[in-house]
Design a protein around this motif. Structure first.
Motif, short mmCIF file in Angstrom:
data_model
loop_
_atom_site.label_atom_id
_atom_site.label_comp_id
_atom_site.label_asym_id
_atom_site.label_seq_id
_atom_site.Cartn_x
_atom_site.Cartn_y
_atom_site.Cartn_z
N TRP A 1 38.92 43.24 43.42
CA TRP A 1 38.09 42.25 42.73
C TRP A 1 36.95 41.79 43.65
N GLN A 2 37.27 41.56 44.91
CA GLN A 2 36.27 41.08 45.86
C GLN A 2 35.22 42.14 46.19
N ARG A 3 35.55 43.41 46.00
CA ARG A 3 34.57 44.48 46.22
C ARG A 3 33.71 44.73 44.98
N PHE A 4 34.32 44.64 43.81
CA PHE A 4 33.65 45.03 42.57
C PHE A 4 32.44 44.14 42.26
N TRP A 5 32.63 42.84 42.24
CA TRP A 5 31.56 41.95 41.78
C TRP A 5 30.39 41.86 42.74
N PRO A 6 30.60 41.72 44.06
CA PRO A 6 29.43 41.74 44.97
C PRO A 6 28.64 43.04 44.88
N GLY A 7 29.33 44.13 44.54
CA GLY A 7 28.63 45.40 44.35
C GLY A 7 27.66 45.37 43.19
N LEU A 8 27.83 44.40 42.29
CA LEU A 8 26.93 44.23 41.15
C LEU A 8 25.99 43.04 41.35
N GLY A 9 26.07 42.43 42.52
CA GLY A 9 25.14 41.34 42.82
C GLY A 9 25.67 39.95 42.60
N VAL A 10 26.98 39.79 42.34
CA VAL A 10 27.57 38.47 42.14
C VAL A 10 27.94 37.89 43.50
N ASP A 11 27.66 36.61 43.72
CA ASP A 11 27.93 35.98 45.01
C ASP A 11 29.43 35.85 45.25
N GLU A 12 29.82 35.76 46.50
CA GLU A 12 31.24 35.75 46.88
C GLU A 12 31.97 34.51 46.36
N ARG A 13 31.29 33.37 46.30
CA ARG A 13 31.96 32.16 45.81
C ARG A 13 32.36 32.30 44.35
N THR A 14 31.45 32.79 43.52
CA THR A 14 31.76 32.99 42.11
C THR A 14 32.85 34.04 41.95
N THR A 15 32.77 35.09 42.74
CA THR A 15 33.80 36.13 42.70
C THR A 15 35.17 35.56 43.03
N SER A 16 35.25 34.75 44.07
CA SER A 16 36.54 34.22 44.51
C SER A 16 37.15 33.27 43.49
N ARG A 17 36.34 32.38 42.92
CA ARG A 17 36.90 31.39 42.00
C ARG A 17 37.23 31.97 40.62
N SER A 18 36.82 33.19 40.37
CA SER A 18 37.13 33.81 39.08
C SER A 18 38.41 34.63 39.11
N ILE B 1 27.89 50.09 35.75
CA ILE B 1 29.15 49.34 35.90
C ILE B 1 30.30 50.29 36.22
N GLU B 2 30.32 51.45 35.58
CA GLU B 2 31.36 52.44 35.88
C GLU B 2 31.24 52.94 37.32
N ASP B 3 30.03 53.12 37.81
CA ASP B 3 29.84 53.54 39.21
C ASP B 3 30.40 52.47 40.16
N ALA B 4 30.13 51.19 39.86
CA ALA B 4 30.64 50.11 40.69
C ALA B 4 32.17 50.06 40.65
N ALA B 5 32.73 50.37 39.50
CA ALA B 5 34.19 50.38 39.37
C ALA B 5 34.80 51.49 40.23
#
Length: 457
Positions: free
Chosen positions: A131-148, A179-183
């Protein structure tokens, strides 16, 4: 001795004037749980209580046949749509009826997701590092990634998934190929929602020839009385199958890792154990074994010497890695029934993606829900396969969430258009306190659901 499977009734032991599927979904909590994602009670997109009750009825009929072969004097069995519905919401009901102050807020929201080019899809991982790798790879910040992460993981327990809008907006702005590439890069499982429902037959496969069962003096008048089931399962599908086998009279011995199954401690707590865990595992005996060690494997094989069924839902390759395949168990106990409850079966090859309820729903084209409808139905299908295997003297049963989803789709052609004639449940604790449900429920530290069958001697 003549035998009979009673016609499946609508209300069964529930003292309400339920006219059919829609009334059952409304009164017995299905609409409430399914509607958590949207913020209000909502009907499931298939006649789930009817389909589940039909599967329970077939399972009950096979159990009755097995009982006669074992010399247990049972003459009939019945079930109902209401009992099926209560079984489906049993984990949610247990969680809603504890004295634990820790209750998750049921805020609306959740997948499936939609890409910029209009593709609907689900994602899945059980690993927070993915989870922590997937979202930052799409440009989402780490704080939003962690709390989700927490609401994403809790969706199995709460039937809702209120993710930060930033996540859905990010995916809605990207084409599905990106998105599939990021996955792939992060290890995230991504499954597109099928354009049309798929059907897979059969829902379970029974193979081999084992030993027969001699008549036994029943400990209690139930079809599996006197039989021992070893269960090494996590989450919902496998434990529910073991739970149903216990309700049919078997002694079920759970194999848990040292320290116990981590799901035992997930709030809310009822007594000293997770309420949701109790909904699927109350009444089972437990032994802790580290199956990753040779000593642990040998301990399990020693237990198998006195067992009739071994049930697991391990990931692909684990049985071979631990030398606990069907042949290994058969050497310890010739004729033992070896049952595997998987996510994908053999449909997606030897190294399939993570196979949990929601990604299987998407792949199979089951009407989407954050209620664990495929997990529950998969558990019933698995138990059905095991009892069928016992009745035939078989040695191997394989079932999967995917094949169960296909069976759901096959039954989803039914259409219920009767008007609603009962109030819609909007509070599971109130349902549990309603005396009209008392004969179907068990009141303990939390409220549990009783057996979905009534056997007649």
């Amino acid at each position: 001795m003549s035998t009979a499977l009673d016609t499946v009734t609508v209300a069964g032991p529930v003292d309400l004037p339920l006219a059919g599927e829609l009334d059952v979904q409304a009164a017995c909590g299905i609409m409430h749980v399914h509607g958590r994602r949207s913020g209000g009670p909502a009907r499931l997109g298939l006649d789930y209580a009817s389909i589940l009750a039909a599967e329970l009825a077939e399972l009950g009929a096979v159990a009755l046949k097995l009982a006669h072969g074992r010399g247990i004097p049972l003459r009939g069995v019945s079930t109902s749509l209401a009992q099926a519905a209560l079984l489906a919401i049993s984990q949610y009901l247990a969680a809603a009826t504890t004295d634990d102050d820790h209750q998750e807020p049921l805020i609306p929201g959740g997948p499936p997701f939609r890409s910029a080019d209009g593709v609907f899809f689900e994602i899945e991982t059980l690993d927070p590092a993915v989870w922590q790798r997937f979202w930052p790879g799409l440009g989402v910040d780490e704080r939003t990634t962690s709390r989700s992460w927490l609401p994403f993981m809790q969706r199995f327990a709460t039937a809702t998934c209120p993710l930060p809008p930033r996540l859905t907006e990010t995916l809605a702005a990207r084409p599905i190929a990106d998105i599939e590439d990021a996955a792939v890069l992060s290890g995230m499982t991504l499954v597109r929602v099928a354009d049309r429902p798929i059907e897979i037959s059969p829902a379970f496969v029974v193979r081999g020839e084992g030993r027969g069962y001699q008549p036994v003096p029943p400990v209690e008048p139930l079809p599996l009385s006197g039989l021992l089931v070893l269960e090494s399962c996590r989450r919902v599908q496998g434990p529910l199958a073991g739970h149903l086998l216990r309700l049919l009279g078997a002694t079920v011995l759970r194999i848990e890792p040292p320290g116990g199954d981590p799901l035992r401690w997930v709030p809310p707590i009822a007594g000293r154990t997770s309420a949701r865990f109790r909904a699927l595992n109350d009444g089972k005996e437990v032994v802790e074994i580290d199956l990753s060690t040779p000593e642990g494997g040998n301990h399990l094989l020693e237990l198998a010497v006195g067992a009739d069924v071994f049930l697991h839902n391990w990931a692909p390759g684990k049985a071979g890695q631990w030398s606990l395949r069907a042949l290994d168990l058969a050497r310890a106990r010739p004729g033992i029934l070896y049952a595997h409850a998987s996510g994908w079966g053999a449909e997606l090859g030897p190294e399939p993606p993570v196979g949990t309820d929601f990604v299987v729903q998407a792949h199979a084209g089951v009407p989407s829900s954050l209620m664990t409808i495929v997990d529950v139905f998969g558990g019933v299908v698995c138990a059905h396969g095991i009892v069928t295997g016992l009745a035939r003297g078989a040695t191997r049963v394989d079932s999967s969430l995917l094949s169960a989803a296909g069976r759901l789709n096959a039954g989803a052609r039914r259409s219920c258009d009767r008007p609603l004639t009962v109030p819609v449940c909007d509070d599971l604790a109130a349902l549990a306190a309603d005396p009209r449900f008392s004969r179907a429920l068990i009141h303990a530290d939390c409220v549990l659901v009783g057996s979905p069958w009534e056997f007649r001697s």
